[in-house]
Design an enzyme around this catalytic site. Sequence first.
Site, PDB file in Angstrom:
ATOM      1  N   HIS A   1      -2.638 -16.711  -7.055  1.00 22.15           N
ATOM      2  CA  HIS A   1      -3.808 -16.281  -6.344  1.00 22.15           C
ATOM      3  C   HIS A   1      -5.046 -17.242  -5.973  1.00 22.15           C
ATOM      4  O   HIS A   1      -5.975 -16.935  -5.221  1.00 22.15           O
ATOM      5  CB  HIS A   1      -4.207 -14.946  -6.776  1.00 22.15           C
ATOM      6  N   ASP A   2      -5.034 -18.502  -6.717  1.00 18.76           N
ATOM      7  CA  ASP A   2      -5.946 -19.217  -6.626  1.00 18.76           C
ATOM      8  C   ASP A   2      -6.118 -20.575  -5.743  1.00 18.76           C
ATOM      9  O   ASP A   2      -6.530 -21.502  -5.732  1.00 18.76           O
ATOM     10  CB  ASP A   2      -6.444 -19.851  -7.983  1.00 18.76           C
TER      11      ASP A   2
ATOM     12  N   ASP B   1       0.959  -1.163   0.181  1.00 13.82           N
ATOM     13  CA  ASP B   1       0.019   0.027   0.140  1.00 13.82           C
ATOM     14  C   ASP B   1       0.685   1.272  -0.114  1.00 13.82           C
ATOM     15  O   ASP B   1       1.538   1.401   0.887  1.00 13.82           O
ATOM     16  CB  ASP B   1      -0.929   0.102   1.181  1.00 13.82           C
TER      17      ASP B   1
ATOM     18  N   ASP C   1      -7.217 -15.318 -18.935  1.00 13.61           N
ATOM     19  CA  ASP C   1      -7.999 -15.960 -17.930  1.00 13.61           C
ATOM     20  C   ASP C   1      -9.132 -16.897 -18.274  1.00 13.61           C
ATOM     21  O   ASP C   1      -9.789 -16.786 -19.553  1.00 13.61           O
ATOM     22  CB  ASP C   1      -9.076 -14.830 -17.300  1.00 13.61           C
TER      23      ASP C   1
ATOM     24  N   ASP D   1      -4.116   3.919   2.368  1.00 12.43           N
ATOM     25  CA  ASP D   1      -5.733   3.398   2.622  1.00 12.43           C
ATOM     26  C   ASP D   1      -5.738   2.079   2.921  1.00 12.43           C
ATOM     27  O   ASP D   1      -7.025   1.486   3.138  1.00 12.43           O
ATOM     28  CB  ASP D   1      -6.566   3.900   1.565  1.00 12.43           C
TER      29      ASP D   1
ATOM     30  N   GLU E   1      -5.014 -19.705 -19.421  1.00 10.79           N
ATOM     31  CA  GLU E   1      -5.519 -20.713 -18.365  1.00 10.79           C
ATOM     32  C   GLU E   1      -6.514 -21.595 -18.933  1.00 10.79           C
ATOM     33  O   GLU E   1      -7.260 -21.337 -19.275  1.00 10.79           O
ATOM     34  CB  GLU E   1      -5.939 -19.851 -17.203  1.00 10.79           C
TER      35      GLU E   1
ATOM     36  N   ASP F   1      -1.632  -0.841  -4.050  1.00 10.14           N
ATOM     37  CA  ASP F   1      -1.859  -0.164  -4.883  1.00 10.14           C
ATOM     38  C   ASP F   1      -0.597  -0.102  -5.841  1.00 10.14           C
ATOM     39  O   ASP F   1       0.474  -0.464  -5.568  1.00 10.14           O
ATOM     40  CB  ASP F   1      -2.473   1.180  -4.550  1.00 10.14           C
TER      41      ASP F   1
ATOM     42  N   ASP G   1      -3.440  -9.239 -16.954  1.00 11.12           N
ATOM     43  CA  ASP G   1      -4.712 -10.338 -17.103  1.00 11.12           C
ATOM     44  C   ASP G   1      -5.700  -9.820 -17.955  1.00 11.12           C
ATOM     45  O   ASP G   1      -6.273  -8.887 -17.966  1.00 11.12           O
ATOM     46  CB  ASP G   1      -5.136 -10.495 -15.437  1.00 11.12           C
TER      47      ASP G   1
ATOM     48  N   ASN H   1      -0.631   4.608  -0.348  1.00  8.61           N
ATOM     49  CA  ASN H   1      -0.928   5.801  -0.171  1.00  8.61           C
ATOM     50  C   ASN H   1      -1.776   5.742   1.262  1.00  8.61           C
ATOM     51  O   ASN H   1      -2.478   6.337   1.609  1.00  8.61           O
ATOM     52  CB  ASN H   1      -2.116   6.313  -1.214  1.00  8.61           C
TER      53      ASN H   1
END
Length: 556
Positions: free
Chosen positions: A329-330, A22, A201, A26, A256, A30, A99, A24
Amino acid sequence: MEKKCWYKEMAVYQIWCRSFCDGNGDGIGDLWGVLSKLDYIASLNVDGIWFSPLYPSPNSDYGYDISDYKSIHPDFGDLEIFKKVLDGAHERGLRVFMDLVVNHTSDEHPWFIESKKGTDNPYHDYYYWRKGKGKKRPPNNWDSLFEGGAWEYDKNLDEWYLHIFSKKQPDLNMANPKVREEVKDIMRFWLDMGVDGFREDVITYISKAEGLPSAKVKLPAATGMQYYTNLPKVHDYLAEFKHDVLDFYDCFTVGEGPRMEPDVALSYVREGKDKVLDMMINFSHMEADCFITDFIQRPFDLIKLKKAFTKWQKAMYGKGWNALYMENHDHPRVISRYGSEKYRVESGKSIAASYLFQRGTPFVYQGQEIGMLNTPLGSLDEYKDIMTHNNARIARSLGLGKSTVLKLAQKASRDNARTCMQWSDAPNAGFTEGSPWFVVNDNYRKINVESQQNDPDSLLNFYRDALQFRRDNPVVVYGDYVEHLPKSRELFVYERNLAGKKLLVICSYSEKPVRFDAPEGIHLDEGKQVFGNYENNFVISNGFTTRPYEMRVYLF
Ligand code: NOJ
């Protein structure tokens, strides 16, 4: 000697931006955060970055439901900061891959909003809108992979739309030439900006069978799959994208392909005039401790892992190119699945060596390089991932109790891979100065980038060294692949050969001591040990007895 090719020689780092860094304050990762970490990424000796979707999205499926293909999610920044990241990456010799999610859009994409306005709307045919079978019955019996049936009813139109994933991810009708023009336009938009290619994807789902027939056999959560997977038209569409767009750029594509087998993969990636993708991501080796989905678990079986790898290595040799990975990520964190949390560093290195030195392009997922582990959450409500909730619902409907389902989720949830990146032992693992959008694993005080940066024995430095070695030694990129001891339940052993050079990789997947004898014709003392995860690497009678998760690599 094989023709040199940049995408065969590269290694890729995958960023799931929301949890990376991160910039910034929040609490959400990002592109300012990514910009600040470009030197770190380059220091891993990778050659490219694959960004999971960065586009505006209502986040039903965290970015895989896109509401604008030509912009950046405001949580992540804007096109200006994206261009800075792109330039900064290029300056460091890193290519950038986006992606491309075109099997479906978000239901909040303007195309879908228009398509709902009326059957005569020009966008209506961008999606699969159909009349139901009588009152309250969907057009066919297909299941969605994320949320019950694959059809959602719209009262105004008195029609149903198809969604293979969540209700908020309506499938695009790729049979409509206008949709394909849109896809080409999106590709050109990013390629003209300087992006170097795409990860595509569920690309094998983009064509649906004529007439959308009901399936004869009901399968849990997968009914109808044969009518939208690998249909012949997928090749035609991909060939069109290639000839009309991709061929005009020096770029690469990796598709994929869920439930993919090598012969089918070759129909897409075989070298020659019919090649429509450069590589195909397959899932076979991700099923060594589960069946079809991470939720249907079984004990880890090294033989299953080896069989899957070897099958792909052999089938693709000289014909097509492999995409190699152990995490993304899966899937849950690989050390927690296939290795040992107790022997985290040792097993982390053994796992890394068992795939980084295979023939193919290796992908490394954020946090994998420091050995991040699964993060079991205390209740199902704490999970954010839609697929976890779907699987939990199915498990409950099959009669499993709440606590059993929670245990399954703790092991299998994709959220295990989506906790915040552990940069240091500062509050929130140095991921944010604000309040993090998602969990930070408590182990961050011990497992973080900073603590491994300057430790020559760290997992992080092993990844760096292994990837540098791959760059320096063509045998790793272009060599052949020969597996040894396929029946061993503890050892994964393979060799690679090219132009008189040989690499021998020995990886233990066990705590127990196991005697390893060099294969016939190989004399360990004639080689140089280039990697290992222990001190004092004696060789006795042309072999050795392994220490927990011991890994050794010899170069001859
Ligand atoms: C595959 C992606 O990797 C996954 O994260 C996503 O949920 C589905 N495709 C749907 O887009």
